[in-house]
Design a protein around this motif. Structure first.
Motif, PDB file in Angstrom:
ATOM      1  N   THR A  60      -1.586  -8.645   8.309  1.00 27.34           N
ATOM      2  CA  THR A  60      -2.701  -9.477   7.881  1.00 27.34           C
ATOM      3  C   THR A  60      -3.329  -8.829   6.654  1.00 27.34           C
ATOM      4  O   THR A  60      -3.612  -7.637   6.641  1.00 27.34           O
ATOM      5  CB  THR A  60      -3.748  -9.583   9.003  1.00 27.34           C
ATOM      6  N   GLY A  61      -3.520  -9.589   5.598  1.00 28.96           N
ATOM      7  CA  GLY A  61      -4.092  -9.023   4.381  1.00 28.96           C
ATOM      8  C   GLY A  61      -3.088  -8.252   3.555  1.00 28.96           C
ATOM      9  O   GLY A  61      -3.452  -7.338   2.813  1.00 28.96           O
ATOM     10  N   ALA A  62      -1.787  -8.616   3.660  1.00 30.07           N
ATOM     11  CA  ALA A  62      -0.745  -7.881   2.932  1.00 30.07           C
ATOM     12  C   ALA A  62      -0.588  -8.359   1.496  1.00 30.07           C
ATOM     13  O   ALA A  62       0.233  -7.823   0.745  1.00 30.07           O
ATOM     14  CB  ALA A  62       0.592  -8.022   3.654  1.00 30.07           C
ATOM     15  N   GLU A  63      -1.374  -9.331   1.089  1.00 28.53           N
ATOM     16  CA  GLU A  63      -1.198  -9.930  -0.238  1.00 28.53           C
ATOM     17  C   GLU A  63      -1.300  -8.884  -1.351  1.00 28.53           C
ATOM     18  O   GLU A  63      -0.548  -8.907  -2.328  1.00 28.53           O
ATOM     19  CB  GLU A  63      -2.225 -11.036  -0.463  1.00 28.53           C
ATOM     20  N   ARG A  64      -2.215  -7.930  -1.213  1.00 26.14           N
ATOM     21  CA  ARG A  64      -2.434  -6.933  -2.264  1.00 26.14           C
ATOM     22  C   ARG A  64      -1.171  -6.096  -2.489  1.00 26.14           C
ATOM     23  O   ARG A  64      -0.773  -5.854  -3.623  1.00 26.14           O
ATOM     24  CB  ARG A  64      -3.621  -6.038  -1.904  1.00 26.14           C
ATOM     25  N   HIS A  65      -0.532  -5.666  -1.386  1.00 26.88           N
ATOM     26  CA  HIS A  65       0.671  -4.854  -1.526  1.00 26.88           C
ATOM     27  C   HIS A  65       1.822  -5.662  -2.128  1.00 26.88           C
ATOM     28  O   HIS A  65       2.607  -5.157  -2.939  1.00 26.88           O
ATOM     29  CB  HIS A  65       1.084  -4.299  -0.164  1.00 26.88           C
ATOM     30  N   TRP A  66       1.938  -6.901  -1.720  1.00 32.25           N
ATOM     31  CA  TRP A  66       2.972  -7.783  -2.260  1.00 32.25           C
ATOM     32  C   TRP A  66       2.779  -7.975  -3.764  1.00 32.25           C
ATOM     33  O   TRP A  66       3.734  -7.881  -4.548  1.00 32.25           O
ATOM     34  CB  TRP A  66       2.918  -9.119  -1.517  1.00 32.25           C
ATOM     35  N   GLN A  67       1.532  -8.224  -4.177  1.00 31.17           N
ATOM     36  CA  GLN A  67       1.249  -8.421  -5.598  1.00 31.17           C
ATOM     37  C   GLN A  67       1.503  -7.138  -6.387  1.00 31.17           C
ATOM     38  O   GLN A  67       2.044  -7.175  -7.493  1.00 31.17           O
ATOM     39  CB  GLN A  67      -0.197  -8.879  -5.781  1.00 31.17           C
ATOM     40  N   ARG A  68       1.124  -5.983  -5.811  1.00 29.94           N
ATOM     41  CA  ARG A  68       1.348  -4.707  -6.495  1.00 29.94           C
ATOM     42  C   ARG A  68       2.845  -4.427  -6.657  1.00 29.94           C
ATOM     43  O   ARG A  68       3.279  -3.928  -7.696  1.00 29.94           O
ATOM     44  CB  ARG A  68       0.685  -3.561  -5.719  1.00 29.94           C
ATOM     45  N   GLU A  69       3.624  -4.737  -5.649  1.00 30.78           N
ATOM     46  CA  GLU A  69       5.070  -4.531  -5.721  1.00 30.78           C
ATOM     47  C   GLU A  69       5.667  -5.360  -6.851  1.00 30.78           C
ATOM     48  O   GLU A  69       6.457  -4.856  -7.668  1.00 30.78           O
ATOM     49  CB  GLU A  69       5.720  -4.909  -4.393  1.00 30.78           C
ATOM     50  N   SER A  70       5.302  -6.620  -6.885  1.00 33.19           N
ATOM     51  CA  SER A  70       5.826  -7.507  -7.920  1.00 33.19           C
ATOM     52  C   SER A  70       5.371  -7.067  -9.308  1.00 33.19           C
ATOM     53  O   SER A  70       6.169  -7.002 -10.252  1.00 33.19           O
ATOM     54  CB  SER A  70       5.361  -8.938  -7.636  1.00 33.19           C
ATOM     55  N   ALA A  71       4.085  -6.733  -9.435  1.00 35.88           N
ATOM     56  CA  ALA A  71       3.550  -6.305 -10.732  1.00 35.88           C
ATOM     57  C   ALA A  71       4.198  -5.004 -11.196  1.00 35.88           C
ATOM     58  O   ALA A  71       4.467  -4.819 -12.389  1.00 35.88           O
ATOM     59  CB  ALA A  71       2.030  -6.134 -10.644  1.00 35.88           C
ATOM     60  N   THR A 149       3.182   6.815  -8.529  1.00 32.53           N
ATOM     61  CA  THR A 149       2.212   7.602  -7.753  1.00 32.53           C
ATOM     62  C   THR A 149       2.768   8.077  -6.413  1.00 32.53           C
ATOM     63  O   THR A 149       2.116   8.871  -5.732  1.00 32.53           O
ATOM     64  CB  THR A 149       0.934   6.783  -7.510  1.00 32.53           C
ATOM     65  N   ASP A 150       3.951   7.567  -6.026  1.00 31.36           N
ATOM     66  CA  ASP A 150       4.635   8.078  -4.830  1.00 31.36           C
ATOM     67  C   ASP A 150       5.914   8.749  -5.314  1.00 31.36           C
ATOM     68  O   ASP A 150       7.023   8.308  -5.036  1.00 31.36           O
ATOM     69  CB  ASP A 150       4.935   6.940  -3.857  1.00 31.36           C
ATOM     70  N   LEU A 151       5.717   9.849  -6.045  1.00 29.32           N
ATOM     71  CA  LEU A 151       6.786  10.430  -6.834  1.00 29.32           C
ATOM     72  C   LEU A 151       7.614  11.406  -6.009  1.00 29.32           C
ATOM     73  O   LEU A 151       7.194  12.520  -5.722  1.00 29.32           O
ATOM     74  CB  LEU A 151       6.168  11.158  -8.031  1.00 29.32           C
ATOM     75  N   HIS A 152       8.806  10.951  -5.604  1.00 31.09           N
ATOM     76  CA  HIS A 152       9.735  11.826  -4.892  1.00 31.09           C
ATOM     77  C   HIS A 152      11.160  11.362  -5.191  1.00 31.09           C
ATOM     78  O   HIS A 152      11.384  10.258  -5.707  1.00 31.09           O
ATOM     79  CB  HIS A 152       9.454  11.834  -3.390  1.00 31.09           C
ATOM     80  N   LEU A 153      12.133  12.216  -4.861  1.00 32.19           N
ATOM     81  CA  LEU A 153      13.521  11.930  -5.211  1.00 32.19           C
ATOM     82  C   LEU A 153      14.046  10.666  -4.545  1.00 32.19           C
ATOM     83  O   LEU A 153      14.996  10.053  -5.039  1.00 32.19           O
ATOM     84  CB  LEU A 153      14.400  13.130  -4.838  1.00 32.19           C
ATOM     85  N   ASP A 167      10.367   1.076  -5.753  1.00 25.17           N
ATOM     86  CA  ASP A 167       9.031   1.101  -5.163  1.00 25.17           C
ATOM     87  C   ASP A 167       7.965   0.717  -6.186  1.00 25.17           C
ATOM     88  O   ASP A 167       7.145   1.528  -6.617  1.00 25.17           O
ATOM     89  CB  ASP A 167       8.713   2.470  -4.559  1.00 25.17           C
ATOM     90  N   GLY A 168       7.988  -0.557  -6.567  1.00 27.13           N
ATOM     91  CA  GLY A 168       7.029  -1.063  -7.534  1.00 27.13           C
ATOM     92  C   GLY A 168       5.585  -0.961  -7.082  1.00 27.13           C
ATOM     93  O   GLY A 168       4.672  -0.892  -7.917  1.00 27.13           O
TER      94      GLY A 168
END
Length: 473
Positions: A60-71, A149-153, A167-168
């Protein structure tokens, strides 16, 4: 019930294969690759006759993560940074969102490449090459005003001699098309270097050359970068240790009025009988130790050997001293995972159980892998009449240096508490281990450990004098 609701209710075990209608086109998920229960699912599937990577945002309220991934994906594409193509994105029937990208068949993350190496130590050519590839991709992002910002191999894919960023959701855009400010570069590089063992800090200047070829910068303040790396390492360690005590993808936690237990999730099924009745293995077989405060045994569970240590309550007086604080099993569980995180060899902790009355602790159990190594007193000889061969010497000195750099004192450095196995020194019996940070008690605790270890051999022996000369002071 809608597909989204069923996926939320499925928790960690969503059904597969799974078919979902996306604007009249079926998406068939054949395999789930990552599951964040009730939040996000990542799977491999088929859509419009092509293999795709599907991300389903079901919270519920996942819209922000979806938009961030696409952007984030679109920002990478605009910057010319290789990333899997975005194929489709939209609303899931019944709530939530989806995002489909191309599936790069045969690709491997740089983390997978790293894990396959026989040697990931300082100076390993193969390990260095992987780090340089990652740093070149990071430099290309920084040059275009992007930071991962989630910088790993694990967020870099190697496919057909090309490095792809994934990982957009973790892509941060500051000033598109313009290089990141040096302060942002320092912060992001510290995030990357902090994930390497501290031994790699000696190689940072050399590794940065591959970065500077892509994104030339005025000289970075190495002192500031080093301080940022240390701070980020501590933050990551603190986050990880808190994770070992809560229910998550890696650990399974069960709490009731009468007990608290945590188990490595991958071992949960195999260890289920032992978790249900940890005392069952203390009868009918020889014990490794039968002391008043603890009892130790070895058992074969699921085809492999494990060690079970029970922390006893000797009586009312002992209980009154112990009930109000975390048990020694709890302490040893965290100590084992701390060492593991820092790359210091110790038998992997598998599970920990506390018997309780509400918040009051009683007996406790710690379950770890069994290490078949020979203790150092046996390996080096009790007489200490010879200095160790190079492999043993290098491993011992490296372990002590790692402990000193991490400001960790063992608290009981008998040679029998260090095992020689597979070319490494393995620490056991971590009940008294302490991590001191900036604690003023650190020098005294370290000196005590050092003296205790050297004292395992006669003071005038070659080995004792060699150790006293070479161990960190």
């Amino acid at each position: 019930m809608s597909t989204t609701a069923r996926l939320r209710d499925a928790g960690r075990h969503p059904p597969a294969p799974l078919s979902v209608q996306l604007d009249g086109e079926p998406l068939t998920i054949q395999q789930w690759l990552r599951v964040l229960p009730g939040k996000r699912l990542v799977g491999q599937g088929e859509w419009q006759d092509q293999r795709v990577l599907a991300k389903l945002f079901i919270a519920t309220g996942a819209e922000r993560h979806w938009q961030r991934e696409s952007a984030g994906i679109q920002a990478l594409q605009r910057a010319g940074q290789p990333t899997p193509d975005l194929l489709a994105s939209g609303d899931l029937p019944g709530g939530g969102y989806y995002l489909l990208t191309e599936f790069l068949a045969g690709s491997q993350s740089l983390q997978q490449c790293w894990d396959q190496l026989a040697d990931t130590g300082l100076g390993s050519p193969a390990a260095t090459a992987i780090l340089e590839e990652a740093l070149q991709a990071i430099a290309a992002m920084h040059k275009q005003g992007l930071a991962q910002t989630d910088l790993h191999l694990g967020n870099f894919l190697q496919h057909e001699q090309q490095i792809y960023v994934i990982d957009g959701d973790a892509i941060e855009v500051t000033d598109p098309g313009k290089p990141l400010r040096q302060s942002a570069v320092k912060t992001n590089l510290a995030l990357f270097f902090a994930q390497l063992e501290p031994q790699w800090d000696k190689q940072i200047d050399s590794l940065l050359q591959s970065y500077l070829v892509i994104n030339p910068l005025p000289e970075l303040d190495r002192e500031q970068l080093n301080a940022a790396i240390r701070a980020e390492r501590q933050r990551r360690l603190d986050d990880f240790l808190s994770k070992t005590l809560r229910d998550c993808s890696q650990f399974a936690v069960t709490k009731t009025f009468q007990r608290y237990s945590v188990v490595l999730r991958s071992e949960q099924e195999a260890l289920a009988p032992l978790l249900a009745d940890p005392d069952s293995v203390f009868t009918g077989i020889p014990l490794l130790k039968d002391g008043g405060s603890s009892t130790v045994t070895r058992a074969t569970i699921g085809g492999r050997d494990v060690v079970i240590k029970r922390y006893n309550i000797k009586g009312l007086g002992h209980w009154l001293k112990r009930f109000w604080r975390p048990s020694r099993a709890w302490h040893s569980w965290l100590a084992g995972w701390r060492l593991s995180f820092l790359g210091i060899a110790t038998p992997q902790p598998l599970a920990m159980i506390e018997r309780r009355i509400g918040l009051l602790r009683r007996e406790a159990w710690l379950i770890t892998e069994y290490c078949p190594g020979q203790n150092l007193l046996e390996h080096l000889g009790e007489a200490g009449d010879a200095i160790p061969v190079k492999q043993t010497a290098d491993a011992m000195l490296r372990t002590f240096k790692q402990l000193a750099e991490a400001r960790i004192s063992h608290g009981d450095f008998k040679a029998t508490n260090l095992l020689w196995y597979d070319g490494r020194v393995v620490l056991i019996d971590l009940d008294a281990m302490q991590a001191h940070g900036n604690d003023a008690k650190w020098p005294k605790a370290w000196a005590k450990d050092r003296v205790r270890f050297v004292r395992n051999w006669p003071a005038d022996s070659k080995l004792a004098m060699w150790l006293d000369d070479r161990l960190p002071r």
